[in-house]
Design a protein around this motif. Structure first.
Motif, PDB file in Angstrom:
ATOM      1  N   GLY A  43       0.792  -1.217   0.000  1.00  0.00           N
ATOM      2  CA  GLY A  43       0.000   0.000   0.000  1.00  0.00           C
ATOM      3  C   GLY A  43       0.827   1.271   0.000  1.00  0.00           C
ATOM      4  N   GLU A  44       2.002   1.247   0.627  1.00  0.00           N
ATOM      5  CA  GLU A  44       2.870   2.427   0.612  1.00  0.00           C
ATOM      6  C   GLU A  44       3.363   2.702  -0.806  1.00  0.00           C
ATOM      7  OE1 GLU A  44       6.032   2.446   3.485  1.00  0.00           O
ATOM      8  OE2 GLU A  44       4.624   2.370   5.163  1.00  0.00           O
ATOM      9  N   GLU A  45       3.798   1.637  -1.511  1.00  0.00           N
ATOM     10  CA  GLU A  45       4.231   1.813  -2.900  1.00  0.00           C
ATOM     11  C   GLU A  45       3.077   2.290  -3.777  1.00  0.00           C
ATOM     12  OE1 GLU A  45       6.220  -1.330  -4.961  1.00  0.00           O
ATOM     13  OE2 GLU A  45       8.037  -1.099  -3.775  1.00  0.00           O
ATOM     14  N   LEU A  50       0.842   6.640  -7.000  1.00  0.00           N
ATOM     15  CA  LEU A  50      -0.239   7.574  -7.325  1.00  0.00           C
ATOM     16  C   LEU A  50       0.172   9.028  -7.115  1.00  0.00           C
ATOM     17  CD1 LEU A  50      -3.309   5.646  -5.876  1.00  0.00           C
ATOM     18  CD2 LEU A  50      -2.625   5.864  -8.281  1.00  0.00           C
ATOM     19  N   TYR A  51       0.960   9.285  -6.069  1.00  0.00           N
ATOM     20  CA  TYR A  51       1.416  10.643  -5.784  1.00  0.00           C
ATOM     21  C   TYR A  51       2.730  10.983  -6.476  1.00  0.00           C
ATOM     22  CZ  TYR A  51      -2.187  11.220  -2.226  1.00  0.00           C
ATOM     23  OH  TYR A  51      -3.381  11.340  -1.577  1.00  0.00           O
ATOM     24  N   ARG A  52       3.319  10.028  -7.184  1.00  0.00           N
ATOM     25  CA  ARG A  52       4.566  10.240  -7.918  1.00  0.00           C
ATOM     26  C   ARG A  52       5.701  10.633  -6.974  1.00  0.00           C
ATOM     27  NH1 ARG A  52       1.751   7.552 -11.473  1.00  0.00           N
ATOM     28  NH2 ARG A  52       1.210   8.662 -13.367  1.00  0.00           N
ATOM     29  N   ARG A  53       5.793   9.896  -5.853  1.00  0.00           N
ATOM     30  CA  ARG A  53       6.815  10.158  -4.846  1.00  0.00           C
ATOM     31  C   ARG A  53       7.925   9.112  -4.924  1.00  0.00           C
ATOM     32  NH1 ARG A  53       2.415  10.629  -0.097  1.00  0.00           N
ATOM     33  NH2 ARG A  53       2.558   8.378  -0.321  1.00  0.00           N
ATOM     34  N   ASP A  54       9.050   9.461  -4.309  1.00  0.00           N
ATOM     35  CA  ASP A  54      10.176   8.551  -4.122  1.00  0.00           C
ATOM     36  C   ASP A  54      10.557   7.867  -5.433  1.00  0.00           C
ATOM     37  OD1 ASP A  54      10.269   9.297  -1.425  1.00  0.00           O
ATOM     38  OD2 ASP A  54       8.839   7.747  -0.856  1.00  0.00           O
ATOM     39  N   LYS A  55      10.552   6.539  -5.477  1.00  0.00           N
ATOM     40  CA  LYS A  55      11.046   5.857  -6.680  1.00  0.00           C
ATOM     41  C   LYS A  55      10.123   6.018  -7.888  1.00  0.00           C
ATOM     42  CE  LYS A  55       9.493   1.079  -5.954  1.00  0.00           C
ATOM     43  NZ  LYS A  55       9.983  -0.291  -5.760  1.00  0.00           N
ATOM     44  N   PHE A  56       8.961   6.640  -7.691  1.00  0.00           N
ATOM     45  CA  PHE A  56       8.036   6.891  -8.801  1.00  0.00           C
ATOM     46  C   PHE A  56       8.001   8.362  -9.203  1.00  0.00           C
ATOM     47  CE2 PHE A  56       6.463   3.165  -6.477  1.00  0.00           C
ATOM     48  CZ  PHE A  56       6.592   2.220  -7.479  1.00  0.00           C
TER      49      PHE A  56
END
Length: 155
Positions: A43-45, A50-56
């Motif tokens: 769920g964190e990933e 969805l929020y385009r954070r960290d590795k995304f």
């Protein structure tokens, strides 16, 4: 009827089980679905994607997925918590979320619908049944239901 020239939407599947992810990918291929299928492991990933954070973060500016397939039982942040977060955010709440899980518990079904899930599907036990579910998802979400033309990127 939708035209074949429309750009297919991206589907995001959140499931911590690598074998389940592989089986869904194989069923997707067997069903000849043209939609891009992306995977996250918890769920964190899912929320980071969805929020385009960290590795995304490299996905910033791109449209968000048009459909989320969601397992309920995952580490870090389970599917219930992620569903609640998605449906409470005005920027994400329009994304259809389909629970695809092993749980048949009535409390899980009721809670998922209370949180705003679009559909609740118990994972099939055979590969052919999974292909059948994939074909049904395709027919429903991409041939019958009208989805927004595109989702803008989350800012």
């Amino acid at each position: 009827m939708k035209t074949t020239t429309e750009k297919p939407i991206t589907i995001l599947y959140a499931d911590d089980d690598p074998e389940d992810r592989m089986l869904v990918q194989d069923a997707w291929n067997e069903s000849r679905l043209m939609n891009d299928l992306h995977f996250v492991e918890d769920g964190e990933e899912l929320m980071d994607y969805l929020y385009r954070r960290d590795k995304f973060s490299h996905l910033a500016g791109l449209p968000i997925p048009g459909l989320v397939l969601l397992d309920l039982n995952m580490p870090k942040k389970d599917g219930r918590e992620a569903l609640k977060e998605i449906k409470s955010d005005p920027r994400l709440r329009k994304i259809p979320v389909v629970v695809l899980t092993t749980s048949k518990a009535e409390e899980d079904i009721l809670r998922a619908y209370d949180l705003g899930v679009s559909s609740f599907i118990v994972k099939p036990v055979t590969f052919q049944s999974l292909v059948d579910v994939t074909l049904a998802l395709r027919k429903w979400w991409f041939e019958i239901v009208e989805l927004p033309a595109s989702y803008s990127a989350v800012q």
